[in-house]
Motif scaffolding. Structure first.
Motif, PDB file in Angstrom:
ATOM      1  N   SER A 229     -23.205  51.093  12.226  1.00  0.00           N
ATOM      2  CA  SER A 229     -24.436  51.127  13.012  1.00  0.00           C
ATOM      3  C   SER A 229     -24.819  49.735  13.493  1.00  0.00           C
ATOM      4  N   HIS A 230     -24.637  48.730  12.635  1.00  0.00           N
ATOM      5  CA  HIS A 230     -24.896  47.345  13.046  1.00  0.00           C
ATOM      6  C   HIS A 230     -23.961  46.947  14.189  1.00  0.00           C
ATOM      7  N   ALA A 231     -22.685  47.383  14.106  1.00  0.00           N
ATOM      8  CA  ALA A 231     -21.716  47.035  15.149  1.00  0.00           C
ATOM      9  C   ALA A 231     -22.123  47.613  16.492  1.00  0.00           C
ATOM     10  N   TYR A 232     -22.515  48.891  16.507  1.00  0.00           N
ATOM     11  CA  TYR A 232     -22.875  49.530  17.769  1.00  0.00           C
ATOM     12  C   TYR A 232     -24.216  49.032  18.299  1.00  0.00           C
ATOM     13  N   ARG A 233     -24.957  48.319  17.477  1.00  0.00           N
ATOM     14  CA  ARG A 233     -26.187  47.709  17.964  1.00  0.00           C
ATOM     15  C   ARG A 233     -25.886  46.421  18.724  1.00  0.00           C
ATOM     16  N   LEU A 234     -24.713  45.852  18.464  1.00  0.00           N
ATOM     17  CA  LEU A 234     -24.349  44.580  19.079  1.00  0.00           C
ATOM     18  C   LEU A 234     -23.575  44.738  20.380  1.00  0.00           C
ATOM     19  N   ALA A 235     -22.916  45.884  20.571  1.00  0.00           N
ATOM     20  CA  ALA A 235     -22.053  46.028  21.741  1.00  0.00           C
ATOM     21  C   ALA A 235     -21.982  47.489  22.184  1.00  0.00           C
ATOM     22  N   PRO A 236     -21.671  47.731  23.465  1.00  0.00           N
ATOM     23  CA  PRO A 236     -21.557  49.097  23.980  1.00  0.00           C
ATOM     24  C   PRO A 236     -20.464  49.886  23.265  1.00  0.00           C
ATOM     25  N   ALA A 237     -20.703  51.172  23.078  1.00  0.00           N
ATOM     26  CA  ALA A 237     -19.765  52.031  22.354  1.00  0.00           C
ATOM     27  C   ALA A 237     -18.411  52.073  23.054  1.00  0.00           C
ATOM     28  N   GLY A 238     -18.416  52.175  24.378  1.00  0.00           N
ATOM     29  CA  GLY A 238     -17.160  52.257  25.102  1.00  0.00           C
ATOM     30  C   GLY A 238     -16.320  50.994  25.002  1.00  0.00           C
ATOM     31  N   GLN A 239     -16.973  49.847  24.811  1.00  0.00           N
ATOM     32  CA  GLN A 239     -16.262  48.574  24.791  1.00  0.00           C
ATOM     33  C   GLN A 239     -15.577  48.316  23.460  1.00  0.00           C
ATOM     34  N   ILE A 240     -16.212  48.673  22.361  1.00  0.00           N
ATOM     35  CA  ILE A 240     -15.659  48.347  21.045  1.00  0.00           C
ATOM     36  C   ILE A 240     -15.049  49.560  20.348  1.00  0.00           C
ATOM     37  N   GLY A 241     -15.181  50.745  20.924  1.00  0.00           N
ATOM     38  CA  GLY A 241     -14.697  51.960  20.286  1.00  0.00           C
ATOM     39  C   GLY A 241     -13.244  51.910  19.821  1.00  0.00           C
ATOM     40  N   PRO A 242     -12.295  51.400  20.648  1.00  0.00           N
ATOM     41  CA  PRO A 242     -10.891  51.383  20.227  1.00  0.00           C
ATOM     42  C   PRO A 242     -10.621  50.607  18.948  1.00  0.00           C
ATOM     43  N   VAL A 243     -11.530  49.739  18.525  1.00  0.00           N
ATOM     44  CA  VAL A 243     -11.329  48.992  17.281  1.00  0.00           C
ATOM     45  C   VAL A 243     -11.241  49.946  16.096  1.00  0.00           C
ATOM     46  N   ASN A 244     -11.835  51.128  16.215  1.00  0.00           N
ATOM     47  CA  ASN A 244     -11.774  52.098  15.130  1.00  0.00           C
ATOM     48  C   ASN A 244     -10.341  52.477  14.763  1.00  0.00           C
ATOM     49  N   TYR A 245      -9.404  52.279  15.698  1.00  0.00           N
ATOM     50  CA  TYR A 245      -8.016  52.631  15.434  1.00  0.00           C
ATOM     51  C   TYR A 245      -7.431  51.899  14.221  1.00  0.00           C
ATOM     52  N   VAL A 246      -7.987  50.747  13.893  1.00  0.00           N
ATOM     53  CA  VAL A 246      -7.433  49.958  12.789  1.00  0.00           C
ATOM     54  C   VAL A 246      -7.516  50.717  11.462  1.00  0.00           C
ATOM     55  N   ALA A 247      -8.409  51.711  11.358  1.00  0.00           N
ATOM     56  CA  ALA A 247      -8.503  52.518  10.141  1.00  0.00           C
ATOM     57  C   ALA A 247      -7.200  53.262   9.874  1.00  0.00           C
ATOM     58  N   ILE A 248      -6.457  53.599  10.936  1.00  0.00           N
ATOM     59  CA  ILE A 248      -5.184  54.295  10.760  1.00  0.00           C
ATOM     60  C   ILE A 248      -4.187  53.390  10.056  1.00  0.00           C
ATOM     61  N   ILE A 249      -4.224  52.107  10.398  1.00  0.00           N
ATOM     62  CA  ILE A 249      -3.320  51.149   9.756  1.00  0.00           C
ATOM     63  C   ILE A 249      -3.685  50.985   8.286  1.00  0.00           C
ATOM     64  N   PHE A 250      -4.985  50.871   7.994  1.00  0.00           N
ATOM     65  CA  PHE A 250      -5.415  50.804   6.603  1.00  0.00           C
ATOM     66  C   PHE A 250      -4.986  52.057   5.845  1.00  0.00           C
ATOM     67  N   ALA A 251      -5.156  53.215   6.469  1.00  0.00           N
ATOM     68  CA  ALA A 251      -4.790  54.471   5.816  1.00  0.00           C
ATOM     69  C   ALA A 251      -3.294  54.530   5.538  1.00  0.00           C
ATOM     70  N   GLY A 252      -2.492  54.028   6.489  1.00  0.00           N
ATOM     71  CA  GLY A 252      -1.057  53.982   6.262  1.00  0.00           C
ATOM     72  C   GLY A 252      -0.699  53.116   5.063  1.00  0.00           C
ATOM     73  N   LEU A 253      -1.418  52.005   4.886  1.00  0.00           N
ATOM     74  CA  LEU A 253      -1.189  51.131   3.744  1.00  0.00           C
ATOM     75  C   LEU A 253      -1.528  51.831   2.438  1.00  0.00           C
ATOM     76  N   TRP A 254      -2.718  52.468   2.395  1.00  0.00           N
ATOM     77  CA  TRP A 254      -3.099  53.176   1.163  1.00  0.00           C
ATOM     78  C   TRP A 254      -2.154  54.348   0.900  1.00  0.00           C
ATOM     79  N   GLY A 255      -1.712  55.039   1.951  1.00  0.00           N
ATOM     80  CA  GLY A 255      -0.795  56.156   1.777  1.00  0.00           C
ATOM     81  C   GLY A 255       0.503  55.723   1.123  1.00  0.00           C
ATOM     82  N   TYR A 256       0.971  54.524   1.498  1.00  0.00           N
ATOM     83  CA  TYR A 256       2.201  54.010   0.886  1.00  0.00           C
ATOM     84  C   TYR A 256       1.955  53.572  -0.552  1.00  0.00           C
ATOM     85  N   LEU A 257       0.841  52.870  -0.792  1.00  0.00           N
ATOM     86  CA  LEU A 257       0.573  52.340  -2.122  1.00  0.00           C
ATOM     87  C   LEU A 257       0.319  53.436  -3.152  1.00  0.00           C
TER      88      LEU A 257
END
Length: 291
Positions: A229-257
């Motif tokens: 919520s703090h992030a979306y208060r600082l910038a437009p949703a359309g501009q920063i939305g793709p950053v959410n993709y990084v959760a997939i990389i984190f999930a891949g790491l936890w899935g392996y571990l």
């Protein structure tokens, strides 16, 4: 000066979204472990109910007046849409590889620019569209058209993605007048009341191990929501939305571990494309692309 300030705000928003994605991926680990023995309805209820306790110190400090709002209808809409997406997402976590489940939920940035343009009248730039398309290609590489993609789970996962995008855009609209703490408080409160109904059909005593995963998931999810919520208060949703993709990389790491889920060649390409989508939506690159 104003351009630097805007760029600085977007960079901070991107950093906050990365932290939010990390916490949310750890929540996925707790959900996966809990889903071995706990039903989906109970998991959703605890995720919301536990979040209410985070606000007890804030209520004692600032009083109930802090949570008064004139936008109750929008809080209710955000809560209902987000709750339905949550049911679908948690179901996907229980039945798919963790990284694949995250792919479905974090496909929402594909829809965010369009929804933000329709409802918030935010401008869609060329870099936003490029980032969304690159991210979509990365998603398809990670979650290839195998048995877990084009079936009932696919419909549930992609529906959750679209609804999550609507929830994210609503959060962006709410941040114009509402502090992040109030947004998450109403989401937890309304979500608890609604999810309480299906949970009662499955209520039973829980083991300490189950409770630890359920409480952990609730804490991680709601702290992640506050950061988001703090992030979306600082910038437009359309501009920063793709950053959410990084959760997939984190999930891949936890899935392996934790479950020895290893990515193949195409998944690695997908992860690289997802990172590229994040770079494309960064303010530094966007400034260079300006005429």
């Amino acid at each position: 000066m104003s351009t630097q300030t805007t760029s600085s705000s977007v960079l901070k928003a991107i950093a906050l979204l990365i932290i939010s994605a990390l916490l949310f991926s750890l929540m996925g680990v707790c959900i996966r472990y809990a889903s071995h023995t706990v039903d989906n309805a109970s998991i959703v209820f605890f995720r919301n109910f536990v979040g209410l306790f985070i606000f007890l110190p804030l209520i004692l400090q600032r009083g109930l007046g802090f949570f008064k709002t004139e936008r109750l209808w929008m809080h209710t809409w955000r809560s209902m849409v987000g709750l339905v997406a949550m049911y679908g997402f948690f179901y996907a976590i229980a039945h798919l590889k963790l990284s694949n489940a995250m792919v479905f939920t974090y496909s929402s940035p594909i829809f965010i620019p369009l929804i933000a343009w329709l409802f918030l009248k935010e401008k869609i730039t060329r870099s936003m569209l490029i980032a969304a398309l690159i991210g979509l290609l990365g998603v398809l590489c990670v979650a290839k058209p195998d048995a877990g993609l084009w079936n009932q789970l696919s419909f549930i996962g992609l529906s959750a993605s679209f609804l999550a995008a609507m929830a994210f855009v609503t959060v962006r609209a709410l941040t114009a007048t509402e502090p992040p703490e109030r947004i998450v408080f109403y989401f937890c409160s309304i979500g608890t009341l609604i999810s309480m109904i299906p949970m009662f059909w499955h209520i039973r005593p829980y083991t300490w191990t189950e409770l630890s995963f359920l409480i952990g998931a609730g804490l991680l999810a709601n702290i992640s929501q506050l950061v988001m919520s703090h992030a979306y208060r600082l910038a437009p949703a359309g501009q920063i939305g793709p950053v959410n993709y990084v959760a997939i990389i984190f999930a891949g790491l936890w899935g392996y571990l934790f479950w020895r889920e290893t990515p193949d060649f195409y998944s690695l390409i997908g992860f690289a494309l997802i990172l590229l989508a994040i770079v494309v939506c960064s303010p530094l690159l966007q400034r260079r692309l300006r005429p």
